[in-house]
Design a protein around this motif. Structure first.
Motif, mmCIF file in Angstrom:
data_model
loop_
_atom_site.group_PDB
_atom_site.id
_atom_site.type_symbol
_atom_site.label_atom_id
_atom_site.label_comp_id
_atom_site.label_asym_id
_atom_site.label_seq_id
_atom_site.Cartn_x
_atom_site.Cartn_y
_atom_site.Cartn_z
ATOM 1 N N PRO A 181 0.825 -1.210 0.000
ATOM 2 C CA PRO A 181 0.000 0.000 0.000
ATOM 3 C C PRO A 181 0.862 1.263 0.000
ATOM 4 O O PRO A 181 1.974 1.280 0.550
ATOM 5 C CB PRO A 181 -0.818 -0.121 1.285
ATOM 6 N N VAL A 182 0.342 2.331 -0.625
ATOM 7 C CA VAL A 182 1.047 3.612 -0.663
ATOM 8 C C VAL A 182 0.185 4.673 0.021
ATOM 9 O O VAL A 182 -1.033 4.546 0.120
ATOM 10 C CB VAL A 182 1.354 4.034 -2.117
ATOM 11 N N THR A 183 0.828 5.731 0.478
ATOM 12 C CA THR A 183 0.122 6.808 1.171
ATOM 13 C C THR A 183 -0.834 7.522 0.225
ATOM 14 O O THR A 183 -0.483 7.832 -0.920
ATOM 15 C CB THR A 183 1.128 7.816 1.741
ATOM 16 N N CYS A 184 -2.029 7.769 0.709
ATOM 17 C CA CYS A 184 -3.044 8.457 -0.095
ATOM 18 C C CYS A 184 -2.598 9.902 -0.322
ATOM 19 O O CYS A 184 -2.245 10.615 0.623
ATOM 20 C CB CYS A 184 -4.386 8.414 0.621
ATOM 21 N N THR A 185 -2.627 10.336 -1.593
ATOM 22 C CA THR A 185 -2.202 11.701 -1.912
ATOM 23 C C THR A 185 -3.299 12.723 -1.643
ATOM 24 O O THR A 185 -3.031 13.921 -1.598
ATOM 25 C CB THR A 185 -1.785 11.781 -3.389
ATOM 26 N N THR A 186 -4.531 12.261 -1.469
ATOM 27 C CA THR A 186 -5.630 13.192 -1.204
ATOM 28 C C THR A 186 -5.625 13.679 0.238
ATOM 29 O O THR A 186 -5.749 14.873 0.517
ATOM 30 C CB THR A 186 -6.979 12.535 -1.527
ATOM 31 N N ILE A 241 -3.616 3.622 -0.088
ATOM 32 C CA ILE A 241 -4.288 3.055 -1.260
ATOM 33 C C ILE A 241 -3.470 1.864 -1.748
ATOM 34 O O ILE A 241 -2.235 1.894 -1.748
ATOM 35 C CB ILE A 241 -4.435 4.106 -2.373
ATOM 36 N N ILE A 242 -4.177 0.805 -2.145
ATOM 37 C CA ILE A 242 -3.502 -0.375 -2.701
ATOM 38 C C ILE A 242 -3.506 -0.248 -4.215
ATOM 39 O O ILE A 242 -4.527 -0.488 -4.862
ATOM 40 C CB ILE A 242 -4.201 -1.668 -2.259
#
Length: 390
Positions: free
Chosen positions: A160-165, A198-199
């Motif tokens: 998973p990566v950090t949500c940019t929103t 987010i995946i």
């Protein structure tokens, strides 16, 4: 600048965000006008809110530390919400509500890993299995942890990566201007659904859930003495949670199949036995198969029971054999085996048998047409009671 926000909250200038949050929550609860009884509580509460509004915001705190005015036109308290002294410009009412309920400064990202739901399955038993207990295999269909991603929900080699929103916060804050001032509302981030991450490459096996449905067989130990409607509780054998979270519990509800010979009444077993008229008159001993006879794992000596039929036994007589019923589920010992005797009158006689019965009737003086009539005061139920207890 005359106001010392750090002193207002009682923290050092190098205090961490958690220390500031903890100090604010403690003071907000102490000086809330609905709680505190001192005259200056409202003013003190306003100062605390203003200090927290500045110091919990990274940008405002940096501006304040450089000597700037982070509140623009100034923070004038929370009069717009019913507190005396100024207006509500810049006051974040959400932070106050969250502080009272343990979520000061936003809810933060929620975990993808959650406990699974409990599951309920049904298992049918024979009367012998319910009475004497058994370990029985049970096929269950539940959610289990995904073997491809091991519960992460991400494709092998990715994560998973950090949500940019929401930048990993899990929620976003919207500001609406009104005559009361700026009203801020916080809600889960629509991009990441509040997870903060987010995946990008979901697992193809579980579609990012971290779990899949699968059938498996488990062995369920049934204690002796259970009955229809009882439930067996199996810890952590239910549904695996989202994100590969811990499994819920499994409840096995039992049903018991009807038996062609025995009927259960609490901890007692009941059986009906037909005996000839002559055996009832002369007395006899009958050998009956028991419920234990259906179990190969029990003592062979328990497969039968001898029942003594007294001379002159009447139809409907119940003989109790102590300790041959169902083992008690809670407690020690067993119920009784109730044997109800039904006397059979022969319906087909040859001439020789008919002549013998005539001779017996004459010898007993029973060849007259006189009969004993029951008194009506006993009633129908009294007559039935006497008939089955003689």
């Amino acid at each position: 600048m005359t106001k010392d926000y750090y002193a207002t909250l009682g923290v050092d200038r190098d205090a961490s965000a958690d220390q500031i949050k903890k100090a604010y929550r403690k003071l907000a609860m102490q000086y809330h006008p609905d709680v505190a009884g001192t005259p200056d509580a409202a003013e003190k509460f306003k100062e605390i809110g203003e200090a927290y509004e500045v110091l919990h915001d990274t940008n405002k705190r940096a501006m304040y530390d450089r000597g700037g005015d982070p509140m623009g036109n100034g923070f004038n308290g929370a009069q717009g919400f019913g507190f005396p002294g100024g207006n509500a410009a810049g006051f974040d009412f959400t932070n106050l509500v969250d502080a009272m309920f343990g979520q000061a400064g936003g809810r933060g990202p929620r975990s993808r890993v959650r406990r699974g739901q409990d599951a309920l399955v049904r298992l049918s038993l024979t009367l012998a299995e319910a009475a004497f207990g058994i370990t029985k295999p049970l096929r269950v269909d539940t959610a289990v942890i995904c073997g491809s991603c091991n519960g992460t929900g991400a494709k092998a080699g990715s994560e998973p990566v950090t949500c940019t929103t929401c930048h990993g916060q899990g929620d976003i804050t919207q500001i609406q201007r009104s005559f009361l001032g700026d009203i801020r509302t916080t809600q889960p981030c629509p991009a990441c659904r509040g997870y903060g991450t987010i995946i990008p490459l979901p697992c193809g096996e579980c579609s990012g859930e971290g779990r899949v449905r699968s059938s498996r067989t488990i062995n369920v130990k049934i204690p002796a003495g259970v009955n229809a409607g009882n439930r067996i509780h199996l810890d952590s054998q239910g549904e695996v949670g989202p994100g590969g979270g811990p499994a819920g519990d499994l409840y096995v509800e039992l049903s018991v199949e009807p038996h062609e010979t025995f009927k259960r009444n609490g901890d007692d077993l009941e059986v009906v036995v037909r005996i000839p008229m002559t055996a009832a008159a002369l007395g006899t001993e009958v050998v009956l198969p028991t419920l234990e006879a259906e179990r190969d794992d029990l003592d062979a000596d328990l497969a039968t029971v001898r029942v003594n039929v007294p001379t002159g036994t009447q139809s409907g007589t119940r003989i109790a054999v102590n300790g041959r019923g169902v083992p008690r589920l809670r407690g020690s010992g067993r119920g009784d085996l109730g044997v109800t005797l039904l006397v059979q009158t022969p319906s087909r006689l040859d001439d020789y048998q008919r002549d013998l019965l005539r001779q017996l009737a004459e010898a007993r003086g029973e060849n007259s047409h006189e009969v004993a009539v029951e008194k009506h005061h006993k009633g129908v139920f009294g007559w039935l009671k006497d008939a089955f207890t003689q």
